[in-house]
Design a protein around this motif. Structure first.
Motif, PDB file in Angstrom:
ATOM      1  N   UNK A   4     -20.649  56.339  31.958  1.00  0.00           N
ATOM      2  CA  UNK A   4     -20.330  55.134  32.725  1.00  0.00           C
ATOM      3  C   UNK A   4     -20.141  55.456  34.194  1.00  0.00           C
ATOM      4  N   UNK A   5     -19.390  56.519  34.487  1.00  0.00           N
ATOM      5  CA  UNK A   5     -19.180  56.933  35.877  1.00  0.00           C
ATOM      6  C   UNK A   5     -20.513  57.306  36.516  1.00  0.00           C
ATOM      7  N   UNK A   6     -21.346  57.991  35.756  1.00  0.00           N
ATOM      8  CA  UNK A   6     -22.657  58.398  36.255  1.00  0.00           C
ATOM      9  C   UNK A   6     -23.490  57.178  36.627  1.00  0.00           C
ATOM     10  N   UNK A   7     -23.520  56.169  35.749  1.00  0.00           N
ATOM     11  CA  UNK A   7     -24.311  54.969  36.030  1.00  0.00           C
ATOM     12  C   UNK A   7     -23.779  54.215  37.248  1.00  0.00           C
ATOM     13  N   UNK A   8     -22.457  54.125  37.361  1.00  0.00           N
ATOM     14  CA  UNK A   8     -21.864  53.422  38.499  1.00  0.00           C
ATOM     15  C   UNK A   8     -22.191  54.139  39.804  1.00  0.00           C
ATOM     16  N   UNK A   9     -22.040  55.474  39.814  1.00  0.00           N
ATOM     17  CA  UNK A   9     -22.363  56.236  41.034  1.00  0.00           C
ATOM     18  C   UNK A   9     -23.833  56.110  41.394  1.00  0.00           C
ATOM     19  N   UNK A  10     -24.712  56.161  40.418  1.00  0.00           N
ATOM     20  CA  UNK A  10     -26.137  56.015  40.703  1.00  0.00           C
ATOM     21  C   UNK A  10     -26.456  54.617  41.227  1.00  0.00           C
ATOM     22  N   UNK A  11     -25.826  53.585  40.663  1.00  0.00           N
ATOM     23  CA  UNK A  11     -26.068  52.218  41.132  1.00  0.00           C
ATOM     24  C   UNK A  11     -25.583  52.029  42.565  1.00  0.00           C
ATOM     25  N   UNK A  12     -24.395  52.531  42.878  1.00  0.00           N
ATOM     26  CA  UNK A  12     -23.860  52.407  44.236  1.00  0.00           C
ATOM     27  C   UNK A  12     -24.724  53.185  45.225  1.00  0.00           C
ATOM     28  N   UNK A  13     -25.073  54.424  44.867  1.00  0.00           N
ATOM     29  CA  UNK A  13     -25.917  55.225  45.765  1.00  0.00           C
ATOM     30  C   UNK A  13     -27.276  54.564  45.961  1.00  0.00           C
ATOM     31  N   UNK A  14     -27.846  54.018  44.900  1.00  0.00           N
ATOM     32  CA  UNK A  14     -29.131  53.334  45.017  1.00  0.00           C
ATOM     33  C   UNK A  14     -29.057  52.105  45.902  1.00  0.00           C
ATOM     34  N   UNK A  70     -21.140  67.667  45.191  1.00  0.00           N
ATOM     35  CA  UNK A  70     -21.179  68.920  44.424  1.00  0.00           C
ATOM     36  C   UNK A  70     -20.427  68.793  43.106  1.00  0.00           C
ATOM     37  N   UNK A  71     -19.262  68.125  43.140  1.00  0.00           N
ATOM     38  CA  UNK A  71     -18.500  67.915  41.910  1.00  0.00           C
ATOM     39  C   UNK A  71     -19.334  67.116  40.909  1.00  0.00           C
ATOM     40  N   UNK A  72     -19.999  66.076  41.393  1.00  0.00           N
ATOM     41  CA  UNK A  72     -20.820  65.251  40.527  1.00  0.00           C
ATOM     42  C   UNK A  72     -21.985  66.051  39.950  1.00  0.00           C
ATOM     43  N   UNK A  73     -22.632  66.862  40.782  1.00  0.00           N
ATOM     44  CA  UNK A  73     -23.747  67.676  40.315  1.00  0.00           C
ATOM     45  C   UNK A  73     -23.291  68.666  39.246  1.00  0.00           C
ATOM     46  N   UNK A  74     -22.169  69.328  39.472  1.00  0.00           N
ATOM     47  CA  UNK A  74     -21.663  70.287  38.484  1.00  0.00           C
ATOM     48  C   UNK A  74     -21.254  69.594  37.191  1.00  0.00           C
ATOM     49  N   UNK A  75     -20.744  68.380  37.278  1.00  0.00           N
ATOM     50  CA  UNK A  75     -20.379  67.670  36.054  1.00  0.00           C
ATOM     51  C   UNK A  75     -21.626  67.282  35.263  1.00  0.00           C
ATOM     52  N   UNK A  76     -22.767  67.118  35.925  1.00  0.00           N
ATOM     53  CA  UNK A  76     -24.008  66.821  35.221  1.00  0.00           C
ATOM     54  C   UNK A  76     -24.532  68.047  34.473  1.00  0.00           C
ATOM     55  N   UNK A  77     -24.249  69.228  35.002  1.00  0.00           N
ATOM     56  CA  UNK A  77     -24.742  70.455  34.389  1.00  0.00           C
ATOM     57  C   UNK A  77     -23.899  70.901  33.194  1.00  0.00           C
ATOM     58  N   UNK A  78     -22.660  70.414  33.127  1.00  0.00           N
ATOM     59  CA  UNK A  78     -21.778  70.793  32.028  1.00  0.00           C
ATOM     60  C   UNK A  78     -22.280  70.177  30.727  1.00  0.00           C
ATOM     61  N   UNK A  79     -22.259  70.975  29.679  1.00  0.00           N
ATOM     62  CA  UNK A  79     -22.705  70.481  28.391  1.00  0.00           C
ATOM     63  C   UNK A  79     -21.561  69.741  27.711  1.00  0.00           C
ATOM     64  N   UNK A  80     -21.772  68.503  27.376  1.00  0.00           N
ATOM     65  CA  UNK A  80     -20.702  67.756  26.714  1.00  0.00           C
ATOM     66  C   UNK A  80     -20.601  68.122  25.231  1.00  0.00           C
ATOM     67  N   UNK A  81     -19.479  67.766  24.660  1.00  0.00           N
ATOM     68  CA  UNK A  81     -19.291  67.971  23.228  1.00  0.00           C
ATOM     69  C   UNK A  81     -20.210  67.029  22.467  1.00  0.00           C
ATOM     70  N   UNK A  82     -20.525  67.425  21.261  1.00  0.00           N
ATOM     71  CA  UNK A  82     -21.347  66.603  20.388  1.00  0.00           C
ATOM     72  C   UNK A  82     -20.468  65.524  19.774  1.00  0.00           C
ATOM     73  N   UNK A  83     -20.842  64.289  19.921  1.00  0.00           N
ATOM     74  CA  UNK A  83     -20.021  63.178  19.453  1.00  0.00           C
ATOM     75  C   UNK A  83     -20.093  62.945  17.960  1.00  0.00           C
ATOM     76  N   UNK A  84     -21.246  63.220  17.350  1.00  0.00           N
ATOM     77  CA  UNK A  84     -21.409  62.944  15.927  1.00  0.00           C
ATOM     78  C   UNK A  84     -22.494  63.853  15.344  1.00  0.00           C
ATOM     79  N   UNK A  85     -22.455  64.003  14.023  1.00  0.00           N
ATOM     80  CA  UNK A  85     -23.439  64.802  13.293  1.00  0.00           C
ATOM     81  C   UNK A  85     -24.068  63.902  12.238  1.00  0.00           C
ATOM     82  N   UNK A  86     -25.388  63.956  12.113  1.00  0.00           N
ATOM     83  CA  UNK A  86     -26.072  63.181  11.074  1.00  0.00           C
ATOM     84  C   UNK A  86     -25.913  63.897   9.745  1.00  0.00           C
ATOM     85  N   UNK A  87     -25.467  63.170   8.733  1.00  0.00           N
ATOM     86  CA  UNK A  87     -25.271  63.734   7.402  1.00  0.00           C
ATOM     87  C   UNK A  87     -26.288  63.097   6.474  1.00  0.00           C
TER      88      UNK A  87
END
Length: 185
Positions: A4-14, A70-87
């Protein structure tokens, strides 16, 4: 939340860049026409010489913008946790297992092993092929081989079975807690 933060920042910058581009292409305000300079001679004299704090404020604002970018760029490079696993339920249907539930179950089982003071688990990778990262904090008397054997044996077997996975690669990181002797008076 990061999405959500990513989309908002991209929309404002755009929006800001689009508006700036339209203003510059049309040659309108604040340029006062197509052939007018960006900063007039009077503006350069007034801001450059009269107020010494003005250029420091501009430099601080630009530095802040660079740090936020730079903070935003580094947060994009960080690997997020996996939210769910398909069973795979076996009958052609799929269920979804929350990643946090699997992480908490693995951490609780490893944390119950003799000699393990604390354990954290995080699920990485993709929904169809997850990987587990386990950080164990051992007590001073804990045996690393026993903790790793418990993780590799019954804990990962149970995690694979409950998630319906053929394999669940795991990476374990061990740390020993510092032991401080109590002072006897």
């Amino acid at each position: 939340m990061l999405g959500t933060v990513n989309r908002i920042l991209l929309a404002v910058a755009g929006a800001v860049l689009t508006a700036a581009g339209v203003v510059l292409l049309t040659g309108s305000w604040p340029l006062h026409g197509r052939h007018a300079p960006l900063l007039t001679e009077e503006a350069r004299r007034r801001y450059w010489h009269a107020d010494g704090w003005w250029w420091w404020a501009v430099a601080a604002g630009l530095a802040l913008c660079v740090l936020l970018a730079l903070w935003w760029l580094l947060s994009q490079l960080r690997r997020p946790r996996l939210g769910a696993v398909e069973v795979d339920t076996g009958d052609g249907a799929y269920a979804v297992l929350r990643g946090r539930a699997l992480e908490e179950a693995v951490a609780a089982e490893v944390g119950a092993v003799e000699g393990v003071a604390h354990c954290r688990a995080s699920l990485r990778g993709r929904r169809g092929s997850p990987a587990l990262r386990v950080a164990m904090e051992l007590e001073p008397h804990g045996v690393p081989a026993d903790a790793l054997a418990a993780l590799a044996g019954p804990v990962l077997t149970q995690a694979r079975a409950s998630a319906g996975l053929r394999e669940l690669p795991a990476e374990a990181r061990l740390k020993v807690t510092s032991h401080r002797a109590q002072r006897v008076t």
